[in-house]
Design an enzyme around this catalytic site. Structure first.
Site, PDB file in Angstrom:
ATOM      1  N   ASP A 198       0.784  -1.245   0.000  1.00 20.16           N
ATOM      2  CA  ASP A 198       0.000   0.000   0.000  1.00 20.16           C
ATOM      3  C   ASP A 198       0.819   1.301   0.000  1.00 20.16           C
ATOM      4  O   ASP A 198       0.508   2.238   0.761  1.00 20.16           O
ATOM      5  CB  ASP A 198      -0.960   0.024   1.208  1.00 20.16           C
ATOM      6  CG  ASP A 198      -1.999  -1.094   1.177  1.00 20.16           C
ATOM      7  OD1 ASP A 198      -1.996  -1.892   0.233  1.00 20.16           O
ATOM      8  OD2 ASP A 198      -2.813  -1.168   2.127  1.00 20.16           O
ATOM      9  N   ASP A 224      -4.571  -0.660  -1.830  1.00 21.02           N
ATOM     10  CA  ASP A 224      -5.846  -0.471  -1.135  1.00 21.02           C
ATOM     11  C   ASP A 224      -6.790   0.193  -2.142  1.00 21.02           C
ATOM     12  O   ASP A 224      -6.429   1.198  -2.767  1.00 21.02           O
ATOM     13  CB  ASP A 224      -5.580   0.439   0.075  1.00 21.02           C
ATOM     14  CG  ASP A 224      -6.476   0.145   1.274  1.00 21.02           C
ATOM     15  OD1 ASP A 224      -6.796  -1.031   1.523  1.00 21.02           O
ATOM     16  OD2 ASP A 224      -6.846   1.112   1.969  1.00 21.02           O
ATOM     17  N   HIS A 250     -10.759   1.077  -2.526  1.00 17.83           N
ATOM     18  CA  HIS A 250     -12.110   1.099  -1.964  1.00 17.83           C
ATOM     19  C   HIS A 250     -13.104   1.817  -2.864  1.00 17.83           C
ATOM     20  O   HIS A 250     -12.786   2.866  -3.439  1.00 17.83           O
ATOM     21  CB  HIS A 250     -12.106   1.843  -0.623  1.00 17.83           C
ATOM     22  CG  HIS A 250     -11.219   1.247   0.420  1.00 17.83           C
ATOM     23  ND1 HIS A 250     -11.264  -0.071   0.785  1.00 17.83           N
ATOM     24  CD2 HIS A 250     -10.245   1.816   1.199  1.00 17.83           C
ATOM     25  CE1 HIS A 250     -10.377  -0.298   1.749  1.00 17.83           C
ATOM     26  NE2 HIS A 250      -9.733   0.822   2.013  1.00 17.83           N
ATOM     27  N   HIS A 254     -17.571   2.864   0.757  1.00 17.00           N
ATOM     28  CA  HIS A 254     -17.022   1.768   1.572  1.00 17.00           C
ATOM     29  C   HIS A 254     -17.380   1.909   3.055  1.00 17.00           C
ATOM     30  O   HIS A 254     -17.351   3.016   3.608  1.00 17.00           O
ATOM     31  CB  HIS A 254     -15.500   1.717   1.425  1.00 17.00           C
ATOM     32  CG  HIS A 254     -14.904   0.419   1.868  1.00 17.00           C
ATOM     33  ND1 HIS A 254     -14.140   0.300   3.003  1.00 17.00           N
ATOM     34  CD2 HIS A 254     -15.005  -0.817   1.331  1.00 17.00           C
ATOM     35  CE1 HIS A 254     -13.774  -0.974   3.141  1.00 17.00           C
ATOM     36  NE2 HIS A 254     -14.273  -1.662   2.130  1.00 17.00           N
ATOM     37  N   HIS A 271     -10.310   7.174   1.941  1.00 16.46           N
ATOM     38  CA  HIS A 271      -8.948   7.061   1.396  1.00 16.46           C
ATOM     39  C   HIS A 271      -8.932   6.005   0.293  1.00 16.46           C
ATOM     40  O   HIS A 271      -9.768   5.107   0.265  1.00 16.46           O
ATOM     41  CB  HIS A 271      -7.957   6.673   2.503  1.00 16.46           C
ATOM     42  CG  HIS A 271      -8.246   5.322   3.078  1.00 16.46           C
ATOM     43  ND1 HIS A 271      -9.200   5.119   4.047  1.00 16.46           N
ATOM     44  CD2 HIS A 271      -7.749   4.091   2.786  1.00 16.46           C
ATOM     45  CE1 HIS A 271      -9.264   3.827   4.343  1.00 16.46           C
ATOM     46  NE2 HIS A 271      -8.404   3.177   3.585  1.00 16.46           N
ATOM     47  N   LYS A 326      -7.163  -4.790  -3.001  1.00 12.99           N
ATOM     48  CA  LYS A 326      -7.908  -5.338  -1.853  1.00 12.99           C
ATOM     49  C   LYS A 326      -8.787  -4.242  -1.267  1.00 12.99           C
ATOM     50  O   LYS A 326      -8.504  -3.061  -1.448  1.00 12.99           O
ATOM     51  CB  LYS A 326      -6.937  -5.868  -0.794  1.00 12.99           C
ATOM     52  CG  LYS A 326      -5.998  -4.803  -0.251  1.00 12.99           C
ATOM     53  CD  LYS A 326      -5.014  -5.382   0.735  1.00 12.99           C
ATOM     54  CE  LYS A 326      -4.101  -4.308   1.281  1.00 12.99           C
ATOM     55  NZ  LYS A 326      -4.787  -3.266   2.039  1.00 12.99           N
ATOM     56  N   CYS A 351      -1.931  -2.784   7.710  1.00 17.51           N
ATOM     57  CA  CYS A 351      -1.901  -3.716   6.570  1.00 17.51           C
ATOM     58  C   CYS A 351      -0.633  -4.560   6.508  1.00 17.51           C
ATOM     59  O   CYS A 351      -0.693  -5.728   6.123  1.00 17.51           O
ATOM     60  CB  CYS A 351      -2.148  -2.952   5.280  1.00 17.51           C
ATOM     61  SG  CYS A 351      -3.868  -2.349   5.185  1.00 17.51           S
TER      62      CYS A 351
HETATM   63  C1  VGL Z   1      -4.541   0.723   5.805  1.00 23.66           C
HETATM   64  C2  VGL Z   1      -6.088   1.635   7.222  1.00 23.66           C
HETATM   65  C3  VGL Z   1      -7.063   1.543   6.252  1.00 23.66           C
HETATM   66  C4  VGL Z   1      -3.126   0.292   5.578  1.00 23.66           C
HETATM   67  C5  VGL Z   1      -5.514   0.609   4.817  1.00 23.66           C
HETATM   68  O1  VGL Z   1      -2.697   0.206   4.404  1.00 23.66           O
HETATM   69  O2  VGL Z   1      -2.427   0.031   6.582  1.00 23.66           O
HETATM   70  N1  VGL Z   1      -4.851   1.218   6.999  1.00 23.66           N
HETATM   71  N2  VGL Z   1      -6.755   1.022   5.055  1.00 23.66           N
HETATM   72 ZN    ZN Z   2      -8.189   1.126   3.480  1.00 18.69          ZN
END
Ligand code: VGL
Ligand code: ZN
Length: 201
Positions: free
Chosen positions: A12, A50, A52, A56, A85, A109, A154
């Protein structure tokens, strides 16, 4: 760890997790030179993204009256509510422009509205598979190195699942940065060690 049975999993490294982004992780962009160098050496490389939809269920704005960074109960357990985000197709969801993107696989994801997915292997119900384990096993991969954002969400959830799935797993902490929400970094470290994840600088 190196050799043909080894893969580097880069978690990510997207604009929204870097300074100026919607869910910025302090120093998130500082890891880029090291991550790019690791990608040059690794025989197999995977980037996760990531990804979304705007509606979401992990976004605080989709729960009227709920504050970002609070928790709600979801059918699969407690869920932290985040600022919106990494919305599909937006600049915030793009990889940081300095990140090498010549990876073997880009795995998205978190694309189902009703369930979050911190881990690259399973969504947050710990049951719905992303397919990454099958991909790695079919390629003969047995050892994984994790880097990226965020260390305490993550990266940690991915590394813990990897170890539970039987991969020899390490996290290079110096090539990660953390959100550190209410002690989440200490908790993630303890859970990674308990799962048999190697923590290296
Ligand atoms: C993440 C919070 C929400 C991450 C992703 O990549 O750690 N944290 N979505
Ligand atoms: Zn996220």
């Amino acid at each position: 760890m190196a050799g043909p049975h080894h893969a580097l999993i880069v978690i990510d490294i997207q604009n929204d997790f870097c300074p100026g982004g919607a869910l910025a992780v302090a120093g998130g962009d500082e890891i880029l030179p090291r991550v790019n160098a690791l990608m040059t050496e690794a025989p197999v490389t995977v980037l996760t993204q990531d990804w979304h939809p705007a509606d979401h269920a992990s976004f605080a704005e989709n729960h009227p009256g709920a504050a970002p960074f609070s928790q709600i109960a979801m059918p699969y357990g407690a869920q932290t509510l985040w600022p919106a985000h990494c919305v599909q197709g937006t600049r915030g969801a793009d990889f940081h422009p300095a990140l090498r993107t010549d990876a073997d696989l880009i795995l998205r994801k978190g694309f189902r509205r009703a369930i979050d997915s911190y881990s690259a292997f399973f969504e947050n119900d710990h049951t719905t598979a992303t397919g990454l384990a099958g991909y790695l096993r079919e390629r003969g991969i047995t050892e994984l190195t994790f880097v990226g954002l965020a260390l305490d969400f993550c990266v940690a959830w991915s590394a813990i699942d990897a170890a539970k799935l039987g991969f020899r797993t390490r996290v290079l902490e110096g090539a990660c940065r953390a959100i550190d929400l209410n002690g989440s970094l200490d908790a993630a470290r303890a859970q990674m060690l308990a799962a048999g994840v190697g923590l290296e600088p």
